[in-house]
Scaffold this motif. Structure first.
Motif: not given
Lengths: 274, 308, 370
Positions: A202, A248-249, A252-253, A256, B126, B129-131, B133-134
């Motif tokens: 992540t 893109a999410l 990692p989601a 995670f 949640l 977990a979001v990058p 930059f995003l």
């Protein structure tokens, strides 16, 4: 009285939920909105029509699949390298007493205080002559170093959860130390290893600054750099951009959500000791 | 050290050799990782500090050379630096303060069982977990009145005079990245504080209840003292991390408009990335690092005094 | 099967010594128990024999091999840990077979040995279960099964029963004893529980501060403790230790308890100088109210107050005050009317008395002549 506090509690919970989820849901909502009606219905809660055209464009016609693949390679490579190295450090910290151990642990904590911006320029200078600038390997190397200290502490806390007697029993049963590690300890650590892999994956997936500085060619860009370039272009296409962001999410989601439980446990153990 | 096994030729018994080998074993496990960390973090750090004493602009290789404290002198008279410094303080303080407050509230909520807690927990966590930059992009879009109801909502409750983009308002621009940082960072605080809450023995609360404590008194006299060590360490780590982190500002405002949301790390990054002035950027970074080290030492010292 | 010899074995962590100059010969098939308070070095010594700790000095032999620098796997030992240390990801069968599989034994041989061990320990119904699905006692048995299957030269036990509840502990103690009768292997067993030491051991090694305090059979350690430390550690309730002073020497030596009666000592103590400060040790069962006392070799009568009675069924503990000091007496088949009272006549068998130096705590005199 009790009913009132109960309702108030639920209200608070719902507010938290809205705060956490609204931005993400909005991303999805714009990504699903057809271009033609976007500006007319840009601020309504839900558009009158929805479309998957933006996702289709991102997947089929934009360079994002390449960015996506690059990021996966870099993130997986980093996760593998970090987990392997952290497994070694965590093992030594957990199972041995040796001279310099506490100094090393302090050193690893201190590395967490470094401003990343401090090393970006010198790193560029150092990596350029050995041909590691603008390569995925170079990115993996840099990400590995920056994620290793925390991962080492994470792994350390997972080792601490496994009684040393198990290894000792195995060594008495006929294992070498290394065999005991591989046959007894590591199988029991699988959840912890999974959590570390997920965590590092992540983190690497999310990295922006090094990628921005070290990667120049279009074919090696990661998702972060690509998306940011997309934003910079004139005539932003909101729908496509948010579709790309939504995609893109996803990795990692997923990671995670899978590792959350173990990560909380690992943080607890690590933090309580700190 | 059995004398019988001594080898007279070397004066060293094979047993001693094997014991030394075993003593070296842990170093074998830590060496590869440490090597990577040293090469990728320590060496560039030293090189970076040496850059800060040089005149080093990529576009002007001819004029490169040692310049003593010239870069630092320039920092002293650089108005953007002082603005960025106060912005960094503001950005860090408000981000961490809100993260702590909201994170503590979330941890307290999650510490009590209720219907659907597991699902609730994974949903509210949640954002973490979001990058980064995003989440910056996400909030940048949310502040855009064209594609988001947020500006209209802010105007409706009276925060804004009309539905406009706060990111282009020099007085408010910094609050854009701050909200994104709060949104992104609350789960981290909640997770660590939740872990600390769960480590408080429940019989303490039972004993307090029997002694006649109200829920507030129990919170004040049991929960808070137990959480305090964890809170200070989390604040320390987060403050340093937030202060060091330029991503959200870089993504959302690039420090603008007119440097009104410029912070130190972002200033370092843009100096290096856009102006390619490595010497000046390194000097700025060194100043930032020294301040953070002083801050950490101070906080740890205070924590040590409070602890005893 | 093998004898184990420790010669001058020492262990220190940095400058802190944990075990010093440990000498002991353990015979083949002998059951030796290391006992002592926590931190006395007993577990460290065991772990050095196992090879889990390096030794700082001295020599350890198992059979005719010096094993100082052999890793645990080459010592042909097996060990039962306090927390059992069963492999959680393996079934009971796999736990037991693990060592044999590592050694590359044939499948039939492994099956036969596991079946034998499981039979001895009554593990057959659980062979396919994981440790998590077993009770504490069952886990303990699996740990022993895993130790037996390998036919080791030496069995090492590190406080194996201390995680069990009192009842189970008693049962498992008996089983360990039976097991030793069956497999006849050298056993070294570490415990802090003197009851385990007394019931299991052929010989007891009492340790204190990293040194051996006394080595002897349970009877020797119980009846002839070499110091007041051993006297107070072995036996429950512990030996009564009473401070006093030698008041007469020569043919009729005697000790005066501080604030209490003057007690005649046996001829074995004839050489103690008058005025020497001593500690007199009396086992609780050597003291009884008149009329409840069994046969005594050298009875001595005195008067004391009963302050408290603890009935235990077949026996009772009587707490008595003699002057300003407390003593405990143990009587068997106590009558129901036993209750606190003043001025009760007691008998003590002085042939059972131990005398320790008041300063060093070492045993004085030749009791054989008592």
């Amino acid at each position: 009285m009790r009913a009132v506090t109960g309702t108030a509690l639920w209200l608070v919970r719902l507010l938290y939920l809205a705060f956490a989820l609204f931005p993400l849901l909005w991303l999805l909502r714009i990504a699903l909105t057809p271009d033609e009606i976007l500006y007319r219905e840009g601020t309504t809660l839900w558009p009158s029509r929805t479309t998957l055209a933006n996702f289709a464009y991102v997947i089929e016609e934009s360079p994002f699949p390449v960015f996506f693949a690059n990021t996966i390679v870099v993130a997986l490579g980093t996760a593998a390298a970090v987990t392997l190295l952290a497994a070694g450090i965590g093992y030594a910290f957990s199972r041995f007493r040796f001279r310099g151990k506490s100094a090393l642990m302090v050193f690893l904590v201190i590395t967490q205080l470094f401003p990343i911006v401090m090393v970006i320029t010198p790193l560029y200078q150092l990596l350029a002559p050995i041909g590691l600038v603008d390569t995925r390997i170079g990115l993996i190397l840099v990400f590995t170093a920056f994620n290793l200290p925390f991962a080492a502490f994470l792994m350390h806390s997972f080792y601490e959860g496994i009684p040393a007697e198990l290894e000792q029993a195995a060594m008495i049963d006929g294992c070498t130390r290394f065999q005991a590690l591989v046959r007894i300890v590591l199988p029991l650590m699988l959840p912890g290893i999974g959590a570390t892999v997920g965590f590092v994956f992540t983190a690497a997936w999310s990295e922006l600054l090094f990628s921005l500085m070290l990667i120049t060619s279009e074919s090696k860009k990661t998702f972060a750099v690509g998306l940011l370039g997309f934003v910079g272009k004139s005539g932003v296409d909101w729908g496509q951009m948010m579709a790309a962001a939504t995609l893109a999410l996803i990795p990692p989601a997923i990671f995670f959500t899978l590792i959350q439980k173990y990560l909380v446990g690992g943080l607890t153990a690590g933090a309580v000791k700190a | 050290m059995s004398l019988a096994a001594d080898n007279p030729a070397t004066g060293r018994s094979p047993g001693t050799f094997r014991r030394r080998l075993r003593a070296a074993e842990p170093y074998g496990y830590v060496a590869p990782g440490l090597l990577v960390v040293a090469l990728v973090m320590l060496v560039p750090l030293a090189v970076g500090i040496s850059f800060s004493f040089q005149n080093y602009v990529i576009f002007r290789p001819a004029s490169r050379g040692w310049s003593g404290f010239e870069n630092y002198a320039e920092i002293w008279s650089d108005r953007t630096f002082w603005l960025a410094l106060s912005n960094t303080a503001k950005w860090t303080f408000w981000s961490v303060a809100f993260q702590l407050g909201l994170g503590l509230g979330l941890a307290l909520i999650l510490n009590k069982p209720f219907f659907g807690r597991a699902v609730f927990q994974s949903l509210v966590f949640l954002p973490w977990a979001v990058p980064t930059f995003l989440s910056g992009l996400n909030w940048q879009w949310l502040y855009n009145p064209l594609v988001s109801p947020l500006p209209a909502a802010l105007a409706a409750v009276g925060v804004l005079d009309e539905p406009r983009n706060i990111l282009s308002d020099p007085d408010l621009a910094l609050w854009g990245p701050i909200t994104a940082m709060i949104w992104w960072g609350v789960p981290f605080f909640a997770i660590t504080l939740l872990a600390a809450l769960r480590s408080i023995p429940s019989d303490l609360y039972e004993a307090a209840a029997i002694d006649g404590a109200t829920p507030w008194q129990a919170f004040r006299h049991i929960t808070v003292p137990f959480l305090l060590p964890m809170i200070t360490i989390t604040i320390l780590l987060r403050t340093v991390w937030v202060a060091n982190s330029p991503e959200l500002i870089f993504v959302m405002t690039e420090g603008g408009p007119a440097n009104s949301s410029q912070t130190l790390p972002n200033y370092v990054f843009t100096s290096a990335y856009s102006s390619m002035n490595f010497g000046y950027a390194s000097a700025l970074a060194t100043v930032l690092m020294v301040m953070l080290v002083i801050y950490s030492v101070l906080l740890l010292w205070v924590r040590g005094r409070l602890g005893r | 099967m093998a004898e184990v010899t420790l010669k001058g074995v020492a262990k220190s962590y940095g400058r802190t010594p944990a075990v010093r100059e440990f000498d002991l010969d353990i015979a083949d098939e002998e059951f030796v128990v290391f006992v002592g308070p926590s931190g006395c070095g007993k577990s460290t010594t065991l772990r050095m024999i196992a090879g889990l700790e390096d030794i700082t000095g001295g020599e350890i032999r198992i059979g005719d091999r010096v094993v100082n620098d052999l890793p645990p796997r080459d010592r042909n030992i097996s060990m039962v840990f306090q927390n059992y240390a069963l492999y959680p990801h393996m079934t009971v069968r796999e736990n037991q077979a693990f060592g044999l599989r590592l050694a590359g034994r044939a499948k039939e041989e492994i099956a036969r040995k596991v079946a034998r061990a499981s039979g001895i320990l009554g593990l057959d119904p659980y062979l396919e279960r994981r440790p998590a699905a077993l009770s504490g006692g069952q886990r303990q048995r699996v740990a022993m099964g895993r130790a037996i299957v390998r036919d080791p030269d030496v069995f090492l036990f590190d406080e194996p029963l201390s995680n069990l509840d009192a009842k189970l502990r008693g049962q498992m103690r008996t089983e360990i004893k039976k097991l030793h009768e069956k497999v006849r292997t050298t056993v070294i067993y570490v415990t802090h529980d003197q009851v385990e030491a007394m019931t299991l051991a052929d010989r007891i090694v009492v340790m204190r501060d990293g040194r051996i305090e006394q080595v002897g059979t349970p009877e020797e350690v119980y009846h002839r403790p070499v110091s007041d430390f051993v006297a107070s550690f072995i036996g429950s309730p512990p030996m009564n230790l009473l401070e006093g002073r030698i008041v007469a020497e020569g043919d009729a030596p005697a000790v005066a308890l501080s604030g209490g009666p003057v007690l005649p000592l046996g001829p074995g103590h004839a050489r103690l100088p008058a005025g020497a400060s001593v500690t007199l040790g009396l086992r609780p069962e050597a003291i009884a109210p008149q009329g409840m006392a069994g046969p005594m070799r050298r009875p001595f009568a005195f008067e004391a107050d009963i302050t408290l009675v603890e009935p235990l069924g077949g026996e009772a503990l009587i707490f008595l005050a003699l002057g300003d000091r407390e003593m405990t007496a143990r009587v068997f088949r106590p009558p129901a009317r036993l209750a606190p009272a003043r001025g009760v006549q007691f008998l003590v068998d002085l042939a059972e008395a131990s005398v320790f130096d008041g300063g060093t705590g070492r045993r004085l005199g030749d009791d054989g002549a008592n």
